[in-house]
Design a protein around this motif. Structure first.
Motif, PDB file in Angstrom:
ATOM      1  N   ASN A  98       0.807  -1.227   0.000  1.00  0.00           N
ATOM      2  CA  ASN A  98       0.000   0.000   0.000  1.00  0.00           C
ATOM      3  C   ASN A  98       0.841   1.279   0.000  1.00  0.00           C
ATOM      4  OD1 ASN A  98      -2.411  -1.445   0.039  1.00  0.00           O
ATOM      5  ND2 ASN A  98      -2.239  -1.717   2.269  1.00  0.00           N
ATOM      6  N   LEU A  99       2.145   1.100   0.164  1.00  0.00           N
ATOM      7  CA  LEU A  99       3.030   2.263   0.215  1.00  0.00           C
ATOM      8  C   LEU A  99       3.237   2.803  -1.204  1.00  0.00           C
ATOM      9  CD1 LEU A  99       4.839   3.878   2.196  1.00  0.00           C
ATOM     10  CD2 LEU A  99       6.680   2.273   1.656  1.00  0.00           C
ATOM     11  N   LYS A 100       2.960   4.092  -1.393  1.00  0.00           N
ATOM     12  CA  LYS A 100       3.149   4.693  -2.719  1.00  0.00           C
ATOM     13  C   LYS A 100       4.568   5.232  -2.821  1.00  0.00           C
ATOM     14  CE  LYS A 100      -1.709   5.767  -3.154  1.00  0.00           C
ATOM     15  NZ  LYS A 100      -2.221   5.505  -1.766  1.00  0.00           N
ATOM     16  N   ILE A 101       5.275   4.775  -3.844  1.00  0.00           N
ATOM     17  CA  ILE A 101       6.686   5.137  -3.974  1.00  0.00           C
ATOM     18  C   ILE A 101       6.847   6.284  -4.966  1.00  0.00           C
ATOM     19  CG2 ILE A 101       9.003   4.273  -4.553  1.00  0.00           C
ATOM     20  CD1 ILE A 101       7.846   2.659  -2.298  1.00  0.00           C
ATOM     21  N   ILE A 102       7.608   7.284  -4.571  1.00  0.00           N
ATOM     22  CA  ILE A 102       7.987   8.351  -5.506  1.00  0.00           C
ATOM     23  C   ILE A 102       9.489   8.231  -5.734  1.00  0.00           C
ATOM     24  CG2 ILE A 102       8.164  10.837  -5.895  1.00  0.00           C
ATOM     25  CD1 ILE A 102       5.731  11.191  -4.047  1.00  0.00           C
ATOM     26  N   GLU A 103       9.872   7.983  -6.980  1.00  0.00           N
ATOM     27  CA  GLU A 103      11.293   7.837  -7.289  1.00  0.00           C
ATOM     28  C   GLU A 103      11.809   9.164  -7.837  1.00  0.00           C
ATOM     29  OE1 GLU A 103      12.223   4.259  -9.528  1.00  0.00           O
ATOM     30  OE2 GLU A 103      14.173   5.170  -9.973  1.00  0.00           O
ATOM     31  N   ALA A 104      12.646   9.817  -7.030  1.00  0.00           N
ATOM     32  CA  ALA A 104      13.080  11.181  -7.367  1.00  0.00           C
ATOM     33  C   ALA A 104      13.933  11.244  -8.630  1.00  0.00           C
ATOM     34  CB  ALA A 104      13.828  11.790  -6.185  1.00  0.00           C
ATOM     35  N   SER A 105      14.650  10.165  -8.943  1.00  0.00           N
ATOM     36  CA  SER A 105      15.558  10.209 -10.097  1.00  0.00           C
ATOM     37  C   SER A 105      14.916   9.704 -11.386  1.00  0.00           C
ATOM     38  CB  SER A 105      16.821   9.389  -9.810  1.00  0.00           C
ATOM     39  OG  SER A 105      17.453   9.852  -8.649  1.00  0.00           O
ATOM     40  N   ALA A 106      13.602   9.429 -11.356  1.00  0.00           N
ATOM     41  CA  ALA A 106      12.950   8.890 -12.551  1.00  0.00           C
ATOM     42  C   ALA A 106      13.162   9.815 -13.746  1.00  0.00           C
ATOM     43  CB  ALA A 106      11.463   8.702 -12.283  1.00  0.00           C
ATOM     44  N   GLY A 107      13.573   9.245 -14.855  1.00  0.00           N
ATOM     45  CA  GLY A 107      13.720  10.020 -16.086  1.00  0.00           C
ATOM     46  C   GLY A 107      15.007  10.829 -16.189  1.00  0.00           C
ATOM     47  N   VAL A 108      15.822  10.831 -15.128  1.00  0.00           N
ATOM     48  CA  VAL A 108      17.092  11.567 -15.182  1.00  0.00           C
ATOM     49  C   VAL A 108      18.123  10.701 -15.922  1.00  0.00           C
ATOM     50  CG1 VAL A 108      18.959  12.583 -13.803  1.00  0.00           C
ATOM     51  CG2 VAL A 108      16.598  12.744 -12.996  1.00  0.00           C
ATOM     52  N   PRO A 109      18.813  11.242 -16.920  1.00  0.00           N
ATOM     53  CA  PRO A 109      19.861  10.452 -17.583  1.00  0.00           C
ATOM     54  C   PRO A 109      20.971  10.127 -16.584  1.00  0.00           C
ATOM     55  CG  PRO A 109      19.438  12.539 -18.737  1.00  0.00           C
ATOM     56  CD  PRO A 109      18.704  12.606 -17.433  1.00  0.00           C
ATOM     57  N   LEU A 110      21.217   8.828 -16.369  1.00  0.00           N
ATOM     58  CA  LEU A 110      22.147   8.430 -15.307  1.00  0.00           C
ATOM     59  C   LEU A 110      23.558   8.216 -15.838  1.00  0.00           C
ATOM     60  CD1 LEU A 110      19.826   5.914 -13.419  1.00  0.00           C
ATOM     61  CD2 LEU A 110      20.326   8.284 -12.802  1.00  0.00           C
ATOM     62  N   VAL A 111      24.517   8.549 -14.985  1.00  0.00           N
ATOM     63  CA  VAL A 111      25.928   8.301 -15.259  1.00  0.00           C
ATOM     64  C   VAL A 111      26.223   6.881 -14.776  1.00  0.00           C
ATOM     65  CG1 VAL A 111      28.242   8.965 -14.447  1.00  0.00           C
ATOM     66  CG2 VAL A 111      26.582  10.733 -15.040  1.00  0.00           C
ATOM     67  N   LYS A 112      27.089   6.164 -15.464  1.00  0.00           N
ATOM     68  CA  LYS A 112      27.426   4.812 -15.015  1.00  0.00           C
ATOM     69  C   LYS A 112      28.226   4.851 -13.718  1.00  0.00           C
ATOM     70  CE  LYS A 112      27.170   1.819 -18.990  1.00  0.00           C
ATOM     71  NZ  LYS A 112      25.735   2.098 -18.947  1.00  0.00           N
ATOM     72  N   GLY A 113      28.037   3.812 -12.903  1.00  0.00           N
ATOM     73  CA  GLY A 113      28.747   3.757 -11.637  1.00  0.00           C
ATOM     74  C   GLY A 113      28.875   2.319 -11.196  1.00  0.00           C
ATOM     75  N   ASP A 114      29.444   2.107 -10.016  1.00  0.00           N
ATOM     76  CA  ASP A 114      29.620   0.717  -9.596  1.00  0.00           C
ATOM     77  C   ASP A 114      28.602   0.327  -8.522  1.00  0.00           C
ATOM     78  OD1 ASP A 114      30.619   2.128  -7.538  1.00  0.00           O
ATOM     79  OD2 ASP A 114      32.571   1.129  -7.460  1.00  0.00           O
ATOM     80  N   GLY A 115      27.469   0.988  -8.508  1.00  0.00           N
ATOM     81  CA  GLY A 115      26.390   0.624  -7.579  1.00  0.00           C
ATOM     82  C   GLY A 115      25.710  -0.667  -8.005  1.00  0.00           C
ATOM     83  N   GLU A 116      24.759  -1.105  -7.178  1.00  0.00           N
ATOM     84  CA  GLU A 116      23.988  -2.340  -7.404  1.00  0.00           C
ATOM     85  C   GLU A 116      23.405  -2.414  -8.814  1.00  0.00           C
ATOM     86  OE1 GLU A 116      22.309  -5.176  -5.167  1.00  0.00           O
ATOM     87  OE2 GLU A 116      24.481  -4.969  -5.212  1.00  0.00           O
ATOM     88  N   THR A 117      22.906  -1.277  -9.316  1.00  0.00           N
ATOM     89  CA  THR A 117      22.216  -1.283 -10.605  1.00  0.00           C
ATOM     90  C   THR A 117      23.134  -0.876 -11.751  1.00  0.00           C
ATOM     91  OG1 THR A 117      21.544   0.995 -10.176  1.00  0.00           O
ATOM     92  CG2 THR A 117      19.971  -0.700  -9.567  1.00  0.00           C
ATOM     93  N   GLY A 118      24.415  -0.642 -11.440  1.00  0.00           N
ATOM     94  CA  GLY A 118      25.344  -0.222 -12.480  1.00  0.00           C
ATOM     95  C   GLY A 118      25.275   1.263 -12.785  1.00  0.00           C
ATOM     96  N   ASP A 119      24.441   1.989 -12.025  1.00  0.00           N
ATOM     97  CA  ASP A 119      24.324   3.430 -12.227  1.00  0.00           C
ATOM     98  C   ASP A 119      24.953   4.159 -11.053  1.00  0.00           C
ATOM     99  OD1 ASP A 119      22.699   3.240 -14.584  1.00  0.00           O
ATOM    100  OD2 ASP A 119      21.061   2.609 -13.268  1.00  0.00           O
ATOM    101  N   ASN A 120      25.291   5.410 -11.272  1.00  0.00           N
ATOM    102  CA  ASN A 120      25.731   6.250 -10.166  1.00  0.00           C
ATOM    103  C   ASN A 120      24.504   6.978  -9.614  1.00  0.00           C
ATOM    104  OD1 ASN A 120      26.675   8.576  -8.660  1.00  0.00           O
ATOM    105  ND2 ASN A 120      28.700   7.984  -9.373  1.00  0.00           N
ATOM    106  N   PRO A 121      24.199   6.771  -8.329  1.00  0.00           N
ATOM    107  CA  PRO A 121      22.943   7.325  -7.803  1.00  0.00           C
ATOM    108  C   PRO A 121      23.013   8.765  -7.288  1.00  0.00           C
ATOM    109  CG  PRO A 121      23.967   5.924  -6.154  1.00  0.00           C
ATOM    110  CD  PRO A 121      24.881   5.903  -7.360  1.00  0.00           C
TER     111      PRO A 121
END
Ligand SMILES: [Zn+2]
Length: 292
Positions: free
Chosen positions: A103-126
């Motif tokens: 029931n928790l509504k999630i707002i993802e602040a970085s949605a649609g932002v072109p991401l730089v690559k990084g070594d995080g879990e998803t391969g993006d720099n957060p």
């Protein structure tokens, strides 16, 4: 894992209304994952009646890279209706827990932002919020999400967001203007927090010494960086207020480069809603001094 989260959730439900620390159950509770999300959301929801913004981690926690929520933090989250996250992999270590709260509504602040690559879990720099335009995109996304999930207060969210965005935009324009002479300069940082910032202001990150807090550079990595600092005649090393500057100081000792503090605004005071702007103004001063 599943059962323990479920039992924590039901414990949280039983405790709702008992005046639990930090969360008032008669209000619409908007939870935020960590300080930068809190700061943006609290600005947008400032003065909106019946709404409480609760940061579920401590303001001193900083980046959430491999952070697991404590039972108390999960309990607080379970009482929220809306959860504002950075996304881009920043919260991936507790995504499973969040999935247990349908029931928790999630707002993802970085949605649609072109991401730089990084070594995080998803391969993006957060670290999107560290550039001012990234922070502005996040404010827009959070405002749109709040308006969607709490339409009753839409005009107030929009007005607050527009006011904050105008201030962020003047900050961005000022920083672009004043950092123009430093464009193309090499900088060395100690955490992967600055690629969006560097991109925005035309700086080049020659090396990142410690990829993430807690991962000390090896002797070989240090030696390599010292070589690079000498080769490129780098005069300034940028450490962060959140993490010990030990590695920076040993490189400085070897090379004569100076250590400066650059703040990615991943921690700060809860009560100061202007802190992002204040910290960036300070970063601007530091960079002007360091890159003269
Ligand atoms: Zn980080």
């Amino acid at each position: 894992m599943k059962t323990s989260i479920l039992s924590l959730l039901s414990a949280g439900l039983l405790l709702a209304g008992c005046g639990q620390k930090g969360v008032k159950s008669d209000k619409l509770v908007i939870a935020t994952s960590f300080y930068p999300m809190y700061l943006a959301t609290a600005n947008i929801a400032d003065g909106v009646p019946g709404v409480q913004v609760v940061n579920i981690t401590r303001p001193t926690t900083g980046c959430l890279h491999d952070y697991q929520l404590s039972p108390e933090e999960l309990k607080n989250l379970s009482q929220a209706s809306i959860f504002v996250v950075n996304g881009a992999g920043m919260e991936s270590f507790f995504q499973k827990a969040v999935d247990q709260m349908p029931n928790l509504k999630i707002i993802e602040a970085s949605a649609g932002v072109p991401l730089v690559k990084g070594d995080g879990e998803t391969g993006d720099n957060p670290h999107v919020w560290v550039s001012v335009s990234g922070a502005m995109q996040q404010v827009n996304n959070i405002a749109a999400g709040l308006i969607k999930h709490d339409p009753e207060h839409a005009p107030q969210y929009r007005a607050n967001a527009d006011k904050y965005l105008a201030r962020l935009d003047s900050l961005r324009v000022k920083m672009l203007r004043e950092l123009k002479p430093a464009a193309g300069r090499d900088i060395i940082t100690f955490h992967e927090a600055f690629p969006y910032f560097a991109q925005e202001f035309g700086l080049k990150i020659a090396a990142v010494i410690e990829r993430e807090p807690g991962s000390e550079p090896s002797a070989a990595e240090l030696a390599q960086t010292i070589k690079l600092v000498r080769q490129k005649k780098i005069k300034a090393l940028f450490a962060e207020p959140q993490y010990p500057a030990k590695a920076a100081q040993s490189i400085a000792r070897e090379t004569g480069a100076k250590v400066f503090i650059l703040d990615p605004v991943s921690t700060g005071p809860m009560e100061d809603l202007d802190y992002y702007i204040t910290a960036m103004e300070k970063n601007l001063e530091v960079l002007r001094e360091a890159l003269r």
